[in-house]
Design an enzyme around this catalytic site. Structure first.
Site, PDB file in Angstrom:
ATOM      1  N   GLY A 225     -26.952   0.859   0.138  1.00 42.78           N
ATOM      2  CA  GLY A 225     -25.834   1.803   0.233  1.00 42.78           C
ATOM      3  C   GLY A 225     -24.536   1.041   0.120  1.00 42.78           C
TER       4      GLY A 225
ATOM      5  CB  CYS B  49     -20.079  -2.249  -4.015  1.00 44.18           C
ATOM      6  SG  CYS B  49     -18.542  -2.573  -3.159  1.00 44.18           S
TER       7      CYS B  49
ATOM      8  CB  THR C 262     -15.608  -3.119  -9.531  1.00 39.98           C
ATOM      9  OG1 THR C 262     -15.818  -4.104  -8.514  1.00 39.98           O
ATOM     10  CG2 THR C 262     -16.808  -3.087 -10.466  1.00 39.98           C
TER      11      THR C 262
ATOM     12  CG  ASP D  81      -2.190   0.777   1.007  1.00 40.02           C
ATOM     13  OD1 ASP D  81      -3.258   0.149   0.914  1.00 40.02           O
ATOM     14  OD2 ASP D  81      -2.113   2.015   0.898  1.00 40.02           O
TER      15      ASP D  81
ATOM     16  CG  LEU E 125     -14.910  -9.539  -0.667  1.00 40.07           C
ATOM     17  CD1 LEU E 125     -15.227  -8.321   0.174  1.00 40.07           C
ATOM     18  CD2 LEU E 125     -13.536 -10.063  -0.316  1.00 40.07           C
TER      19      LEU E 125
ATOM     20  NE  ARG F 125     -16.307   2.947   2.067  1.00 39.76           N
ATOM     21  CZ  ARG F 125     -15.465   2.091   1.500  1.00 39.76           C
ATOM     22  NH1 ARG F 125     -14.758   2.457   0.450  1.00 39.76           N
ATOM     23  NH2 ARG F 125     -15.330   0.873   1.967  1.00 39.76           N
TER      24      ARG F 125
HETATM   25  C1  UGA Z   1     -21.978  -5.957  -2.526  1.00 38.61           C
HETATM   26  C2  UGA Z   1     -22.226  -7.334  -3.171  1.00 38.61           C
HETATM   27  O1  UGA Z   1     -23.231  -8.050  -2.451  1.00 38.61           O
HETATM   28  C3  UGA Z   1     -20.937  -8.175  -3.199  1.00 38.61           C
HETATM   29  O2  UGA Z   1     -21.176  -9.395  -3.883  1.00 38.61           O
HETATM   30  C4  UGA Z   1     -19.857  -7.372  -3.926  1.00 38.61           C
HETATM   31  O3  UGA Z   1     -18.615  -8.072  -3.904  1.00 38.61           O
HETATM   32  C5  UGA Z   1     -19.667  -6.020  -3.253  1.00 38.61           C
HETATM   33  O4  UGA Z   1     -20.917  -5.308  -3.238  1.00 38.61           O
HETATM   34  C6  UGA Z   1     -18.643  -5.268  -4.051  1.00 38.61           C
HETATM   35  O5  UGA Z   1     -18.907  -4.953  -5.214  1.00 38.61           O
HETATM   36  O6  UGA Z   1     -17.500  -5.119  -3.565  1.00 38.61           O
HETATM   37  P1  UGA Z   1     -21.743  -5.068  -0.008  1.00 38.61           P
HETATM   38  O7  UGA Z   1     -21.722  -3.708  -0.612  1.00 38.61           O
HETATM   39  O8  UGA Z   1     -20.742  -5.425   1.031  1.00 38.61           O
HETATM   40  O9  UGA Z   1     -21.604  -6.178  -1.173  1.00 38.61           O
HETATM   41  O10 UGA Z   1     -23.170  -5.242   0.668  1.00 38.61           O
HETATM   42  P2  UGA Z   1     -24.528  -6.070   0.409  1.00 38.61           P
HETATM   43  O11 UGA Z   1     -24.673  -7.086   1.443  1.00 38.61           O
HETATM   44  O12 UGA Z   1     -24.642  -6.508  -0.991  1.00 38.61           O
HETATM   45  O13 UGA Z   1     -25.604  -4.921   0.685  1.00 38.61           O
HETATM   46  C7  UGA Z   1     -25.669  -3.757  -0.118  1.00 38.61           C
HETATM   47  C8  UGA Z   1     -26.786  -2.857   0.349  1.00 38.61           C
HETATM   48  O14 UGA Z   1     -28.064  -3.412   0.025  1.00 38.61           O
HETATM   49  C9  UGA Z   1     -26.821  -2.619   1.864  1.00 38.61           C
HETATM   50  O15 UGA Z   1     -27.118  -1.261   2.118  1.00 38.61           O
HETATM   51  C10 UGA Z   1     -27.948  -3.509   2.353  1.00 38.61           C
HETATM   52  O16 UGA Z   1     -28.548  -3.070   3.541  1.00 38.61           O
HETATM   53  C11 UGA Z   1     -28.897  -3.425   1.172  1.00 38.61           C
HETATM   54  N1  UGA Z   1     -29.803  -4.586   1.099  1.00 38.61           N
HETATM   55  C12 UGA Z   1     -29.336  -5.813   0.792  1.00 38.61           C
HETATM   56  C13 UGA Z   1     -31.146  -4.408   1.335  1.00 38.61           C
HETATM   57  O17 UGA Z   1     -31.626  -3.276   1.620  1.00 38.61           O
HETATM   58  N2  UGA Z   1     -31.992  -5.468   1.233  1.00 38.61           N
HETATM   59  C14 UGA Z   1     -31.543  -6.710   0.937  1.00 38.61           C
HETATM   60  O18 UGA Z   1     -32.364  -7.636   0.854  1.00 38.61           O
HETATM   61  C15 UGA Z   1     -30.182  -6.884   0.710  1.00 38.61           C
END
Ligand code: UGA
Length: 428
Positions: A256, A259, A120, A30, A152, A326
């Site tokens: 949120g 990603c 990405t 890093d 992930l 974020r």
């Molecule tokens: C997301 C993807 O799920 C991963 O597969 C991907 O690797 C990652 O982005 C990335 O591109 O690095 P992440 O941002 O950690 O992962 O979080 P998620 O669990 O996907 O949730 C994203 C948002 O959707 C959160 O704000 C969560 O609260 C919301 N969400 C998720 C809902 O409101 N309802 C749901 O049923 C699922």
């Protein structure tokens, strides 16, 4: 194998730690001296369940940290690029860190290696990276470029890395594919071998589709309220259909994180640049923004004008099990409320330090009970398990008005109503 990971953010550190745990010799690089220093002390600058244990288990014999990219790249058989690709003002992906790393790799290139992009990136970027490496190298040194997008999730990153649903390999040569397979030989998951652009596209399409699911269920929850249906049972009934599945059908204050919003905007931009208006995705983002206003409107319905009112926010992280704020919908909702003149007491088990950097006007409290003292309504914005087990009888005694707006349908509405609360969920 000797591996180098460029970038020690979420993806880089999880990748490095897990690959070392499997037995590879890993150096994480890093440019931030502070970050490298704390990592060498065994500390991780963000909260991710299970990660610190793996880092400690492998440091320093299989996993090391360094500021010196060049020396380590020279010794590596493969180099992972895991730097951030944040949104630019216009929504497109900012690839400047990635290109800097590409130049560094080019300068250090001394023998055959596979350069693997985990960040990405818009389709076509791997080839740009390849060009930059060639331009900056001494010339005539063989290497391969590969794409291996990461899926992930924050909060379950280690588990997702070790037991992924699938692995995507994009590459141009058999040699590169076989190096990729060797690196990931410890994972038993279906592998999709494809070309670079397709691999890059799979990541955007996956995130955009998941974001679509969330906005879709949020939209359905609005209709449920209009017609007297219950979104929890609607999602359950839909989920049993294998073609739909149960995942990502939880209504809430919107998606949120670092990603979904960024990747949806970037994909919109990519489509637009090619002459296609991706209307579905545009609407997914619009629906997501509206959802925050919808949650605020629930407060207004119950409290009237919010100016000067004192409320409590439970949960600031963009989802549970992370300290990341974020693009957190909780932060977005708080900002809307502050503009309306609402006063806010707040608590989050892990995300308060990060929230303080973006929301200085909140009254941060040491625990949820303190956060609820004297307020006219409680707003639950993140689905932390600990909120489920709070003593709501005790909390009620300290409230000005017993109103709970549960934006995650997390709590037991029936028992709260029995306790005398005016309980309001989403889509029910
Ligand atoms: C997301 C993807 O799920 C991963 O597969 C991907 O690797 C990652 O982005 C990335 O591109 O690095 P992440 O941002 O950690 O992962 O979080 P998620 O669990 O996907 O949730 C994203 C948002 O959707 C959160 O704000 C969560 O609260 C919301 N969400 C998720 C809902 O409101 N309802 C749901 O049923 C699922």
């Amino acid at each position: 194998m000797k591996l180098v990971i460029m970038g020690t953010g979420y993806v880089g550190l999880v990748t490095g730690a897990c690959l070392a745990d499997f037995g590879h010799q890993v150096v994480c690089i890093d440019t931030n001296p502070e970050r490298i220093k704390t990592l060498k002390e065994g500390k991780i600058s963000f909260y991710e369940p299970g990660l610190e244990k793996i880092v400690k288990r492998n440091f320093p014999h299989r996993l090391t940290f360094s500021l010196n990219g060049e020396e380590n790249i020279k010794k590596a058989e493969a180099v992972f690029i895991c730097v951030g690709t944040p949104s630019k003002e216009d929504g497109s992906a900012d690839l400047s860190s990635l290109y800097e790393v590409a130049k560094k790799i080019g300068k250090a290139l001394n023998n055959y290696k596979v350069i693997i992009i985990k960040s990405t990136v818009p389709p076509g970027t791997s080839l740009e990276v390849k060009k930059l490496i060639i331009e900056n190298s001494a010339g005539n040194i063989q290497f391969d470029i590969a794409s291996n997008p990461e899926f992930l999730r924050e909060g379950s990153a280690v588990e997702d890395f070790i037991k992924p649903d699938r692995i995507i390999f994009g590459a141009e040569t058999k040699r590169a594919f076989s190096v990729l397979k060797e690196i990931f030989s410890f994972v038993s998951a279906p592998i999709v071998e494809t070309n670079l652009a397709t691999s890059e596209m799979i990541k955007y399409a996956s995130n955009a589709f998941l974001a679509t699911k969330v906005s879709f269920i949020n939209a359905i929850s609005r209709i449920c309220e209009q017609v007297g249906a219950d979104i929890q049972d609607v999602a359950l009934g839909m989920g049993y259909d294998k073609r739909i599945g149960f995942e990502f059908l939880r209504p809430g204050p919107g998606f949120g994180g670092s990603c979904f919003p960024k990747d949806c905007k970037a994909l919109l931009k990519i489509a637009g640049e090619g002459g296609y208006e991706f209307k579905i995705l545009k609407s997914v983002l619009e629906t997501n923004e509206e959802q925050k206003l919808f949650i605020v409107s629930k407060l207004e319905k119950n409290l009237g004008d919010l100016k000067g009112k004192l409320i409590s926010i439970l949960g600031l992280a963009f989802k549970a099990e992370t300290d990341d704020v974020r693009e957190s919908p909780a932060v977005g909702v708080a900002q809307i409320l502050l503009k309306k003149g609402t006063r806010i007491r707040a608590y989050d088990p892990k995300a308060m330090e990060n929230a303080k950097k973006v929301l200085s006007q909140l009254i941060y409290c040491a625990n949820p009970y303190e956060a609820c003292e004297g307020v006219e309504a409680i707003l639950v914005l993140t689905e932390w398990e600990e909120f489920k087990n709070l003593d709501f009888k005790k909390i009620k005694r300290s409230l000005k008005k017993p109103i709970i707006i549960d934006a995650r349908n997390l709590l037991n509405g029936t028992s709260l109503k029995t306790l005398g609360y005016n309980y309001v969920g989403v889509g029910r």
